[in-house]
Scaffold this motif. Structure first.
Motif, PDB file in Angstrom:
ATOM      1  N   VAL A 104       0.880  -1.196  -0.073  1.00  0.00           N
ATOM      2  CA  VAL A 104       0.160   0.095   0.035  1.00  0.00           C
ATOM      3  C   VAL A 104       0.814   1.281   0.120  1.00  0.00           C
ATOM      4  O   VAL A 104       1.704   1.346   0.793  1.00  0.00           O
ATOM      5  CB  VAL A 104      -0.904  -0.004   1.109  1.00  0.00           C
ATOM      6  CG1 VAL A 104      -1.743   1.223   1.437  1.00  0.00           C
ATOM      7  CG2 VAL A 104      -1.927  -1.133   1.218  1.00  0.00           C
ATOM      8  N   VAL A 105       0.561   2.305  -0.921  1.00  0.00           N
ATOM      9  CA  VAL A 105       1.193   3.230  -0.944  1.00  0.00           C
ATOM     10  C   VAL A 105       0.543   4.473  -0.429  1.00  0.00           C
ATOM     11  O   VAL A 105      -0.897   4.549  -0.871  1.00  0.00           O
ATOM     12  CB  VAL A 105       1.701   3.796  -2.418  1.00  0.00           C
ATOM     13  CG1 VAL A 105       2.551   5.012  -2.513  1.00  0.00           C
ATOM     14  CG2 VAL A 105       2.689   2.762  -2.941  1.00  0.00           C
ATOM     15  N   GLY A 106       0.717   5.265   0.396  1.00  0.00           N
ATOM     16  CA  GLY A 106       0.189   6.638   0.973  1.00  0.00           C
ATOM     17  C   GLY A 106       0.722   7.692   0.053  1.00  0.00           C
ATOM     18  O   GLY A 106       1.799   8.207   0.181  1.00  0.00           O
ATOM     19  N   VAL A 123      -2.338   6.435   5.835  1.00  0.00           N
ATOM     20  CA  VAL A 123      -0.943   5.358   5.583  1.00  0.00           C
ATOM     21  C   VAL A 123       0.157   5.507   6.509  1.00  0.00           C
ATOM     22  O   VAL A 123       0.450   4.626   7.139  1.00  0.00           O
ATOM     23  CB  VAL A 123      -0.809   5.139   4.262  1.00  0.00           C
ATOM     24  CG1 VAL A 123       0.306   4.219   3.914  1.00  0.00           C
ATOM     25  CG2 VAL A 123      -1.987   4.764   3.432  1.00  0.00           C
ATOM     26  N   ARG A 124       0.685   6.814   6.523  1.00  0.00           N
ATOM     27  CA  ARG A 124       1.796   7.062   7.513  1.00  0.00           C
ATOM     28  C   ARG A 124       1.501   6.950   8.774  1.00  0.00           C
ATOM     29  O   ARG A 124       2.267   6.475   9.582  1.00  0.00           O
ATOM     30  CB  ARG A 124       2.239   8.647   7.258  1.00  0.00           C
ATOM     31  CG  ARG A 124       3.750   8.738   7.806  1.00  0.00           C
ATOM     32  CD  ARG A 124       4.011  10.370   7.872  1.00  0.00           C
ATOM     33  NE  ARG A 124       2.919  11.057   8.507  1.00  0.00           N
ATOM     34  CZ  ARG A 124       1.994  12.137   7.998  1.00  0.00           C
ATOM     35  NH1 ARG A 124       2.298  12.341   6.582  1.00  0.00           N
ATOM     36  NH2 ARG A 124       1.497  12.691   8.844  1.00  0.00           N
ATOM     37  N   GLU A 125       0.372   7.285   9.360  1.00  0.00           N
ATOM     38  CA  GLU A 125      -0.473   7.027  10.815  1.00  0.00           C
ATOM     39  C   GLU A 125      -0.053   5.602  10.872  1.00  0.00           C
ATOM     40  O   GLU A 125       0.489   4.958  12.040  1.00  0.00           O
ATOM     41  CB  GLU A 125      -1.467   7.691  10.982  1.00  0.00           C
ATOM     42  CG  GLU A 125      -1.972   7.486  12.214  1.00  0.00           C
ATOM     43  CD  GLU A 125      -3.291   8.497  12.531  1.00  0.00           C
ATOM     44  OE1 GLU A 125      -3.862   7.990  13.822  1.00  0.00           O
ATOM     45  OE2 GLU A 125      -3.560   9.208  11.710  1.00  0.00           O
ATOM     46  N   ALA A 126      -0.877   4.778  10.205  1.00  0.00           N
ATOM     47  CA  ALA A 126      -0.926   3.332  10.389  1.00  0.00           C
ATOM     48  C   ALA A 126       0.407   2.842  10.479  1.00  0.00           C
ATOM     49  O   ALA A 126       0.780   1.805  10.964  1.00  0.00           O
ATOM     50  CB  ALA A 126      -1.690   2.672   9.157  1.00  0.00           C
ATOM     51  N   ASP A 128       3.056  14.480  -0.506  1.00  0.00           N
ATOM     52  CA  ASP A 128       3.048  15.211   0.707  1.00  0.00           C
ATOM     53  C   ASP A 128       2.698  14.467   1.992  1.00  0.00           C
ATOM     54  O   ASP A 128       2.846  14.823   3.270  1.00  0.00           O
ATOM     55  CB  ASP A 128       1.753  15.970   0.665  1.00  0.00           C
ATOM     56  CG  ASP A 128       1.860  17.487  -0.274  1.00  0.00           C
ATOM     57  OD1 ASP A 128       2.961  17.584  -0.567  1.00  0.00           O
ATOM     58  OD2 ASP A 128       0.846  18.024  -0.272  1.00  0.00           O
ATOM     59  N   ALA A 129       2.464  13.037   1.873  1.00  0.00           N
ATOM     60  CA  ALA A 129       2.715  12.116   3.027  1.00  0.00           C
ATOM     61  C   ALA A 129       3.855  11.926   3.551  1.00  0.00           C
ATOM     62  O   ALA A 129       4.166  11.508   4.783  1.00  0.00           O
ATOM     63  CB  ALA A 129       1.856  10.858   2.671  1.00  0.00           C
ATOM     64  N   ALA A 130       4.818  12.263   2.505  1.00  0.00           N
ATOM     65  CA  ALA A 130       6.274  12.182   2.992  1.00  0.00           C
ATOM     66  C   ALA A 130       7.037  13.417   3.310  1.00  0.00           C
ATOM     67  O   ALA A 130       8.114  13.364   4.077  1.00  0.00           O
ATOM     68  CB  ALA A 130       7.153  11.233   1.914  1.00  0.00           C
TER      69      ALA A 130
END
Length: 400
Positions: free
Chosen positions: A165-167, A175-178, A297-299
């Protein structure tokens, strides 16, 4: 920009991409070209028709040429925008430095001014031409990975099982939180005002202008569309730091801001859209936790100075797509994914550092440091090696 609504999710896929902004779309097109099975899903029923990003840099246009070697993809986007060949730095109305783009070593020696929704629409058309679609609206509320895969659950209770899975789901990434990945950094004290206006602008539509001033940073850039009906002004994008701005800056606020920051340079006729937002400068501590990966922006998030955000995200998406494709045919897929982080995380750190320096230099308020800055910049801009280096950095060509 629209997409098919209520498209049901399949039960399984190799790669689930959460978020169908520019990063997710670039990743999906890369996977589609490589023949990797994927599902691209987004929580919105359709794409946004307003946006913060308004510039596509040279390296991103090169990536579009890699996504469509015929050149049609980049040509379509260029046809929708305004190629600008210089970045002008000022203190108020006083020119300090000119950064030219027309000598860049690339097939695209310019910055392309085009709204983000147009960039997304071009990428979406390319994705559809490859036989794929965005699954909307599906808001991911749970991401659970185990030794054999990842289970996504949406707000409606639908589930999707994926190998990875890619956030690509933005600063507040589920996804980053998980994944439990930290997002190190902080926020700027000032708020940022963004506005699209019709105005007469003395420097004209041939440059992007970054103006320093005691009150803050102001960026003014042309938008496509040309002169309005009746010839009263052209379209421009304004980004400015403001200590305390209203949630929705009105026409009077924007006029007063420009009268203060660039006196005698701008006559604003109308306001098409405005927003106020807070800006962070943060980079994810890792880009991968097991089967979960991050891009865009998730990264990483940073100041809009220089217009790097969307560009870095599109490049992330392309690089991650190549890594996932390489991993799919490799006995050690983790090595390809680790190589993605090794390639792209240093780029994010460099972009965050550059945009932070630009923002802090532009918002220097003491009289002595401002005078020193204004005396030094014209001298540095006369050194060809330094001027060319900054142009390459802004165009992101050094991140190839």
């Amino acid at each position: 920009m629209t997409s098919t609504a209520a498209l049901p999710l399949p039960s399984r896929t190799d790669v689930a991409v959460v978020g169908a902004g520019p990063t997710g779309l670039a990743l999906a097109v890369t996977l589609a070209r490589a023949g990797v099975d994927f599902v691209l899903l987004d929580r919105l029923a359709e794409g946004a028709n307003t946006s913060r990003a308004a510039v596509v840099h040279a390296r991103t246009l090169e990536v579009l040429d890699e996504l469509d070697p015929s050149g049609a993809l980049s040509a379509e986007l260029v046809g929708l925008g305004i190629p600008v060949t210089r970045f002008q730095v000022r203190d108020g109305a006083r020119p300090l430095a000119t950064i030219p783009f027309d000598g860049l070593p690339t097939a695209h020696p310019y910055a392309l001014m085009v709204p983000q929704y147009e960039t997304e629409a071009v990428l979406l058309r390319r994705l559809r031409a490859l036989g794929h679609e965005v699954h909307r609206p599906h808001e991911v509320v749970s991401v659970v990975q185990d030794p054999d895969g990842v289970t996504l659950t949406t707000a409606t209770g639908a589930t999707l099982r994926a190998a990875r899975v890619v956030g690509a789901d933005g600063m507040h990434s589920a996804v980053r939180e998980a994944a439990g990945i930290g997002f190190t950094g902080s926020s700027y004290g000032e708020s940022f005002v963004l506005a699209d206006v019709v105005m007469d602008w003395a420097p004209g539509a041939d440059e992007v202008s970054l103006s320093f001033g005691a009150a803050g940073l102001t960026v003014i850039a042309p938008l496509p569309g040309g002169p309005t009906a009746g010839g009263a002004g052209s379209r421009f994008r304004i980004v400015a730091t403001v200590d305390e701005a209203p949630a929705e800056p009105d026409l009077a606020f924007v006029r007063d801001l420009l009268d203060e920051r660039v006196p005698g340079q701008a006559v604003v006729h109308s306001l098409a859209w405005s927003s106020r937002f807070r800006v962070h400068h943060r980079v994810a501590d890792r880009y991968r936790a097991g089967r979960l990966l991050l891009a865009g922006d998730a990264a990483h998030v940073h100041s809009p100075a220089g217009g790097q955000g969307m560009n870095t995200g599109i490049q992330d998406g392309h690089a991650l797509g190549l890594a996932l494709a390489a991993g799919a045919g490799s006995p050690d897929p983790a090595a390809a994914l680790d190589a993605y982080e090794a390639l792209r995380r240093p780029v994010a750190l460099r972009v965050v550092a550059l945009t932070d320096r630009m923002t802090r230099v532009a918002t220097t308020r003491g009289a002595v440091p401002r005078a020193a800055r204004n005396a030094l910049l014209p001298l540095l801009a006369r050194v060809p090696a330094l001027r060319d280096r900054l142009a390459r950095e802004l165009a992101e060509l050094d991140y190839r």
